[in-house]
Design a protein around this motif. Structure first.
Motif, PDB file in Angstrom:
ATOM      1  N   ILE A  56       0.831  -1.199   0.000  1.00  0.00           N
ATOM      2  CA  ILE A  56       0.000   0.000   0.000  1.00  0.00           C
ATOM      3  C   ILE A  56       0.867   1.251   0.000  1.00  0.00           C
ATOM      4  O   ILE A  56       0.600   2.217  -0.732  1.00  0.00           O
ATOM      5  N   ARG A  57       1.929   1.239   0.779  1.00  0.00           N
ATOM      6  CA  ARG A  57       2.816   2.412   0.826  1.00  0.00           C
ATOM      7  C   ARG A  57       3.494   2.638  -0.523  1.00  0.00           C
ATOM      8  O   ARG A  57       3.659   3.776  -0.959  1.00  0.00           O
ATOM      9  N   LEU A 108       3.139   6.030  -2.870  1.00  0.00           N
ATOM     10  CA  LEU A 108       4.274   6.768  -3.436  1.00  0.00           C
ATOM     11  C   LEU A 108       4.154   6.855  -4.955  1.00  0.00           C
ATOM     12  O   LEU A 108       4.443   7.891  -5.557  1.00  0.00           O
ATOM     13  N   HIS A 109       3.726   5.762  -5.561  1.00  0.00           N
ATOM     14  CA  HIS A 109       3.588   5.717  -7.016  1.00  0.00           C
ATOM     15  C   HIS A 109       2.602   6.782  -7.505  1.00  0.00           C
ATOM     16  O   HIS A 109       2.917   7.553  -8.429  1.00  0.00           O
ATOM     17  N   ILE A 138      -7.408   6.179  -2.842  1.00  0.00           N
ATOM     18  CA  ILE A 138      -8.270   4.999  -2.780  1.00  0.00           C
ATOM     19  C   ILE A 138      -8.889   4.721  -4.148  1.00  0.00           C
ATOM     20  O   ILE A 138      -8.888   3.584  -4.636  1.00  0.00           O
ATOM     21  N   LYS A 139      -9.409   5.776  -4.781  1.00  0.00           N
ATOM     22  CA  LYS A 139     -10.066   5.612  -6.084  1.00  0.00           C
ATOM     23  C   LYS A 139      -9.064   5.226  -7.178  1.00  0.00           C
ATOM     24  O   LYS A 139      -9.401   4.476  -8.098  1.00  0.00           O
ATOM     25  N   SER A 140      -7.823   5.704  -7.077  1.00  0.00           N
ATOM     26  CA  SER A 140      -6.804   5.351  -8.064  1.00  0.00           C
ATOM     27  C   SER A 140      -6.465   3.868  -7.991  1.00  0.00           C
ATOM     28  O   SER A 140      -6.312   3.194  -9.018  1.00  0.00           O
ATOM     29  N   ILE A 141      -6.338   3.354  -6.769  1.00  0.00           N
ATOM     30  CA  ILE A 141      -6.053   1.926  -6.595  1.00  0.00           C
ATOM     31  C   ILE A 141      -7.237   1.096  -7.073  1.00  0.00           C
ATOM     32  O   ILE A 141      -7.083   0.082  -7.760  1.00  0.00           O
ATOM     33  N   GLU A 142      -8.439   1.542  -6.720  1.00  0.00           N
ATOM     34  CA  GLU A 142      -9.649   0.839  -7.147  1.00  0.00           C
ATOM     35  C   GLU A 142      -9.752   0.792  -8.673  1.00  0.00           C
ATOM     36  O   GLU A 142     -10.171  -0.218  -9.257  1.00  0.00           O
ATOM     37  N   ALA A 143      -9.357   1.874  -9.340  1.00  0.00           N
ATOM     38  CA  ALA A 143      -9.461   1.942 -10.798  1.00  0.00           C
ATOM     39  C   ALA A 143      -8.568   0.902 -11.472  1.00  0.00           C
ATOM     40  O   ALA A 143      -8.968   0.266 -12.453  1.00  0.00           O
ATOM     41  N   ILE A 144      -7.345   0.715 -10.972  1.00  0.00           N
ATOM     42  CA  ILE A 144      -6.439  -0.270 -11.574  1.00  0.00           C
ATOM     43  C   ILE A 144      -7.001  -1.675 -11.411  1.00  0.00           C
ATOM     44  O   ILE A 144      -6.910  -2.513 -12.313  1.00  0.00           O
ATOM     45  N   ALA A 145      -7.603  -1.944 -10.241  1.00  0.00           N
ATOM     46  CA  ALA A 145      -8.174  -3.268  -9.982  1.00  0.00           C
ATOM     47  C   ALA A 145      -9.577  -3.414 -10.543  1.00  0.00           C
ATOM     48  O   ALA A 145     -10.202  -4.465 -10.373  1.00  0.00           O
ATOM     49  N   LYS A 146     -10.083  -2.361 -11.216  1.00  0.00           N
ATOM     50  CA  LYS A 146     -11.429  -2.364 -11.809  1.00  0.00           C
ATOM     51  C   LYS A 146     -12.496  -2.741 -10.786  1.00  0.00           C
ATOM     52  O   LYS A 146     -13.406  -3.518 -11.069  1.00  0.00           O
ATOM     53  N   PRO A 193      -8.991  -0.413  -1.150  1.00  0.00           N
ATOM     54  CA  PRO A 193      -8.423  -0.278   0.199  1.00  0.00           C
ATOM     55  C   PRO A 193      -9.297   0.628   1.055  1.00  0.00           C
ATOM     56  O   PRO A 193      -9.842   1.610   0.569  1.00  0.00           O
ATOM     57  N   SER A 194      -9.436   0.289   2.299  1.00  0.00           N
ATOM     58  CA  SER A 194     -10.284   1.069   3.198  1.00  0.00           C
ATOM     59  C   SER A 194      -9.536   2.317   3.676  1.00  0.00           C
ATOM     60  O   SER A 194      -8.300   2.356   3.665  1.00  0.00           O
ATOM     61  N   PRO A 195     -10.268   3.335   4.113  1.00  0.00           N
ATOM     62  CA  PRO A 195      -9.614   4.503   4.713  1.00  0.00           C
ATOM     63  C   PRO A 195      -8.724   4.123   5.893  1.00  0.00           C
ATOM     64  O   PRO A 195      -7.698   4.752   6.139  1.00  0.00           O
ATOM     65  N   GLY A 196      -9.120   3.063   6.604  1.00  0.00           N
ATOM     66  CA  GLY A 196      -8.320   2.603   7.736  1.00  0.00           C
ATOM     67  C   GLY A 196      -6.983   2.024   7.337  1.00  0.00           C
ATOM     68  O   GLY A 196      -6.107   1.829   8.185  1.00  0.00           O
ATOM     69  N   ILE A 197      -6.806   1.731   6.047  1.00  0.00           N
ATOM     70  CA  ILE A 197      -5.510   1.289   5.523  1.00  0.00           C
ATOM     71  C   ILE A 197      -4.731   2.482   4.978  1.00  0.00           C
ATOM     72  O   ILE A 197      -3.528   2.628   5.222  1.00  0.00           O
TER      73      ILE A 197
END
Length: 198
Positions: free
Chosen positions: A55-56, A60-61, A74-82, A87-91
């Motif tokens: 996640i870290r 950075l990426h 969060i939305k950027s990570i979600e977009a790659i994984a479609k 990831p939750s805000p708690g992460i």
């Protein structure tokens, strides 16, 4: 220096401060949630699809090209994984705080009231040293997206639906003979092997 090495140094420093009473209890609890302390409720749960270091790296990426709020990350990570991994805000937010304390990112002024982040020079250097690891993490994210695409094929959805109905109907019967249960188990095992080998 790689993130996990910086993290180990950061946690070692924090633990020294804890031993000498330089941090209050609440501050120590915050760092426990960031994975510094072993055991207890603060330990990072290993059943997550991606660990804290993954996640870290992703943070950075995404911050290497633009500043971003936590929600945007969060939305950027979600977009790659479609949509197959979110990831939750708690992460995200505890790791943002940790990266800031490690000197890899810094908060910047934002047009909104939300806190935005950008990479520091140390953050760019650390990310550059971990391009191989980053490539693997992104590849895993993208594979989840492919998995989601394949699962949405109508024929696949129909087959999975029929399988669930048949299995639940049979297992829902009372006084099911052991021979039938063993046959179901053998069928499931064989189906799994056939799918793996196809």
């Amino acid at each position: 220096m790689r993130i996990h090495q910086l993290h180990q140094q950061f946690c070692a420093k924090h633990e020294r401060h804890e031993r000498h009473g330089l941090h209050g209890g609440h501050h120590g609890h915050d760092h426990n949630e960031k994975g510094c302390m072993g055991g207890g409720k603060g330990r990072m749960r290993r059943e997550r699809l991606f660990d804290a270091n993954d996640i870290r790296l992703l943070i950075l990426h995404f911050l290497s090209s633009n500043t971003a709020h936590g929600y945007e990350l969060i939305k950027s990570i979600e977009a790659i994984a479609k949509g197959e991994y979110v990831p939750s805000p708690g992460i995200i937010y505890p790791n943002l705080s940790l990266l800031e304390e490690m000197g890899l990112i810094t908060a910047v002024q934002s047009d909104s009231s939300k806190k935005a982040w950008m990479l520091t020079e140390e953050g760019h250097t650390s990310l550059a040293e971990q391009q191989d690891e980053l490539s693997h993490v992104i590849a895993r994210l993208e594979s989840l997206g492919v998995l989601g695409d394949n699962r949405r094929i109508p024929e696949i959805q129909r087959a999975i639906h029929n399988f669930k109905i048949a299995l639940n109907t049979k297992l829902g019967q009372t006084d099911l003979p052991k021979e039938t249960l063993y046959s179901i188990i053998d069928t499931l095992d064989q189906a799994a092997k056939d799918i793996e080998r196809s």
